[in-house]
Design a protein around this motif. Structure first.
Motif, PDB file in Angstrom:
ATOM      1  N   PRO A  55     161.944  54.741  11.047  1.00  0.00           N
ATOM      2  CA  PRO A  55     162.282  53.540  10.175  1.00  0.00           C
ATOM      3  C   PRO A  55     161.557  52.207  10.051  1.00  0.00           C
ATOM      4  CG  PRO A  55     163.657  53.452  12.317  1.00  0.00           C
ATOM      5  CD  PRO A  55     162.690  54.544  12.324  1.00  0.00           C
ATOM      6  N   HIS A  56     160.370  52.413  10.787  1.00  0.00           N
ATOM      7  CA  HIS A  56     159.345  51.260  10.845  1.00  0.00           C
ATOM      8  C   HIS A  56     158.335  51.353  10.163  1.00  0.00           C
ATOM      9  CE1 HIS A  56     161.730  50.055  14.601  1.00  0.00           C
ATOM     10  NE2 HIS A  56     161.617  51.293  15.013  1.00  0.00           N
ATOM     11  N   SER A  57     157.638  50.243   9.333  1.00  0.00           N
ATOM     12  CA  SER A  57     156.473  50.397   8.736  1.00  0.00           C
ATOM     13  C   SER A  57     155.486  49.596   9.618  1.00  0.00           C
ATOM     14  CB  SER A  57     156.648  49.468   7.470  1.00  0.00           C
ATOM     15  OG  SER A  57     157.692  50.419   6.431  1.00  0.00           O
ATOM     16  N   GLY A  58     154.130  50.229   9.529  1.00  0.00           N
ATOM     17  CA  GLY A  58     153.340  49.465  10.328  1.00  0.00           C
ATOM     18  C   GLY A  58     151.894  49.490   9.745  1.00  0.00           C
ATOM     19  N   LEU A  90     155.342  56.336  16.662  1.00  0.00           N
ATOM     20  CA  LEU A  90     156.527  56.072  17.260  1.00  0.00           C
ATOM     21  C   LEU A  90     157.013  56.825  18.391  1.00  0.00           C
ATOM     22  CD1 LEU A  90     158.653  53.855  16.690  1.00  0.00           C
ATOM     23  CD2 LEU A  90     159.760  55.607  15.352  1.00  0.00           C
ATOM     24  N   TYR A  91     157.431  56.078  19.731  1.00  0.00           N
ATOM     25  CA  TYR A  91     157.991  56.778  20.676  1.00  0.00           C
ATOM     26  C   TYR A  91     159.050  56.090  21.116  1.00  0.00           C
ATOM     27  CZ  TYR A  91     153.105  58.796  20.770  1.00  0.00           C
ATOM     28  OH  TYR A  91     152.051  59.329  20.398  1.00  0.00           O
ATOM     29  N   SER A  92     160.146  56.835  21.331  1.00  0.00           N
ATOM     30  CA  SER A  92     161.501  56.775  21.628  1.00  0.00           C
ATOM     31  C   SER A  92     161.766  57.093  23.180  1.00  0.00           C
ATOM     32  CB  SER A  92     162.702  57.447  20.540  1.00  0.00           C
ATOM     33  OG  SER A  92     163.909  56.774  21.049  1.00  0.00           O
ATOM     34  N   ILE A  93     162.209  56.338  23.843  1.00  0.00           N
ATOM     35  CA  ILE A  93     162.044  56.516  25.224  1.00  0.00           C
ATOM     36  C   ILE A  93     163.460  56.337  25.790  1.00  0.00           C
ATOM     37  CG2 ILE A  93     161.324  55.900  27.659  1.00  0.00           C
ATOM     38  CD1 ILE A  93     158.833  54.546  26.225  1.00  0.00           C
ATOM     39  N   SER A  94     164.238  57.285  26.288  1.00  0.00           N
ATOM     40  CA  SER A  94     165.710  57.310  26.647  1.00  0.00           C
ATOM     41  C   SER A  94     165.626  57.909  27.902  1.00  0.00           C
ATOM     42  CB  SER A  94     166.441  58.107  25.601  1.00  0.00           C
ATOM     43  OG  SER A  94     166.106  59.262  25.298  1.00  0.00           O
ATOM     44  N   VAL A 148     164.720  53.554  23.439  1.00  0.00           N
ATOM     45  CA  VAL A 148     163.992  52.052  23.532  1.00  0.00           C
ATOM     46  C   VAL A 148     162.727  52.529  22.482  1.00  0.00           C
ATOM     47  CG1 VAL A 148     162.651  50.326  24.307  1.00  0.00           C
ATOM     48  CG2 VAL A 148     164.819  51.102  25.680  1.00  0.00           C
ATOM     49  N   ALA A 149     162.740  52.097  21.141  1.00  0.00           N
ATOM     50  CA  ALA A 149     161.418  52.343  20.279  1.00  0.00           C
ATOM     51  C   ALA A 149     160.287  51.762  20.630  1.00  0.00           C
ATOM     52  CB  ALA A 149     162.041  52.336  18.918  1.00  0.00           C
ATOM     53  N   VAL A 150     159.241  52.299  20.672  1.00  0.00           N
ATOM     54  CA  VAL A 150     157.938  51.921  20.963  1.00  0.00           C
ATOM     55  C   VAL A 150     157.035  52.289  19.849  1.00  0.00           C
ATOM     56  CG1 VAL A 150     155.719  51.742  22.663  1.00  0.00           C
ATOM     57  CG2 VAL A 150     158.340  51.674  23.372  1.00  0.00           C
ATOM     58  N   LEU A 151     156.376  51.202  19.069  1.00  0.00           N
ATOM     59  CA  LEU A 151     155.358  51.595  18.126  1.00  0.00           C
ATOM     60  C   LEU A 151     153.937  51.416  18.561  1.00  0.00           C
ATOM     61  CD1 LEU A 151     154.765  52.625  15.384  1.00  0.00           C
ATOM     62  CD2 LEU A 151     155.070  50.010  14.544  1.00  0.00           C
ATOM     63  N   SER A 152     153.450  52.226  18.842  1.00  0.00           N
ATOM     64  CA  SER A 152     151.875  52.397  19.005  1.00  0.00           C
ATOM     65  C   SER A 152     151.061  52.054  18.033  1.00  0.00           C
ATOM     66  CB  SER A 152     151.367  53.527  20.100  1.00  0.00           C
ATOM     67  OG  SER A 152     150.196  53.546  20.198  1.00  0.00           O
TER      68      SER A 152
END
Length: 332
Positions: A106-109, A181-185, A196-200
């Motif tokens: 869902p993130h634009s970068g 995009l890396y979602s950590i759970s 927790v979503a992390v955008l590299s």
């Protein structure tokens, strides 16, 4: 005829420019890399010139030299969609900065890559990343050693350079692709977290992430059961001060019978994070004692039958084999 010749030369020139842009330009080089990420081809993306880095290059870039490559695989990639080259700028040092836009979930970068000439194949130039597009997530997971990244299961002890001796609170460095995009759970029988979503989005960036897991209802219920069992065992001791237990009674007279204990009110256990492990918050409870007391003054005997309020706290340590060690204190 001369006009036709000029037109033909112009057409060939335009076709060459299009061919260069599509196949041999810095932009086309970056576009192919993004296409590999978009289709989940992590292994092939790693072979793109300038992507893979050794420990010395990581260290020179300010990243941990022992960063794990566990996430550089298809199973840990999230979808990357709508990649588009937005600009390509030639720099004074001979490199080209290629800027791209994209959607990661869902993130634009946007991400800027530095590309340099690698050589030639015939008359066609080849390219490489002047700065590797990899980055490093420095991840601390509190309350768990197992976690998932985009659904890919990882254990801290597998990716730490210290392996089984890894400090649970020491961050682990994990190489990731940029962009990504890396979602950590965390989702274990003991602990869980929302993702927790992390955008590299920056090449060779260090991305600190701190995740605090929370105890599951199942885990809290298991600790509650063990604490109740511990207190019930304490109540079998026929002494005024049960050994190693958080309750007891002091009397000034002599005993005329053996004390009988019971637990009138069990505590309601609440677990809170405590570093890498858990703590039982201080909580009230009530024991009950029945015992005959003989007066040291006149020898009379009376029956003591009363509630004995007390409190307890404790620690819950998760052992390397996944079992829990529970230590109950007196709440002081």
């Amino acid at each position: 005829m001369g006009i036709v010749g000029v037109l033909l030369v112009g057409a060939f020139g335009a076709a060459g420019a299009v061919l260069y842009d599509d196949l041999y330009s810095p932009s086309s080089f970056v576009r192919r890399y993004l296409d590999l990420l978009s289709t989940g081809n992590a292994a092939e993306a790693l072979t793109v010139p300038g992507v893979a880095v050794d420990s010395a290059a990581l260290q020179n870039s300010g990243l941990p030299a022992d960063a794990s490559e566990a996430l550089l695989r298809r199973a840990a990639l999230a979808p990357l969609t709508h990649p588009e080259i937005t600009s390509a700028t030639a720099e004074d040092d001979g490199t080209t900065t290629v800027t791209v836009s994209y959607d990661a979930g869902p993130h634009s970068g946007t991400t800027a890559f530095r590309v340099e000439r690698a050589g030639w194949v015939g008359v066609a130039p080849t390219w490489r990343f002047a700065t590797s597009p990899l980055a490093a997530i420095e991840l601390t997971v509190r309350g768990a050693t197992q976690f998932a990244v985009n659904g890919f299961e990882v254990d801290t002890r597998q990716v730490s350079p210290d392996r089984a001796d890894a400090d649970p609170l020491e961050p682990v460095a994990l190489l990731v692709f940029s962009p990504g995009l890396y979602s950590i759970s965390v989702d274990t029988p003991i602990a869980s977290t929302p993702g927790v979503a992390v955008l590299s989005d920056t090449p060779l960036a260090k991305i600190p992430v701190d995740v605090q897991a929370q105890p599951t209802e199942k885990f809290t219920a298991a600790v509650q059961e063990q604490v109740e069992s511990f207190l019930s065992t304490c109540a079998t001791q026929q002494v005024l001060q049960p050994t190693g237990c958080p309750f007891g009674l002091v009397v000034q007279n002599r005993l005329a019978s053996t004390p009988t204990w019971s637990i009138a009110q069990q505590p309601t256990v609440t677990l809170v994070p405590d570093g890498a492990h858990w703590r039982i918050e201080k909580v009230p409870a009530v024991a009950h004692i029945t015992v005959d007391i003989r007066s040291i003054f006149d020898g009379s005997v009376r029956t003591l039958d009363e509630a004995v309020p007390f409190s307890l706290d404790g620690t819950v340590t998760i052992l390397p084999d996944g079992t829990a060690s529970i230590q109950v204190g007196d709440g002081s």
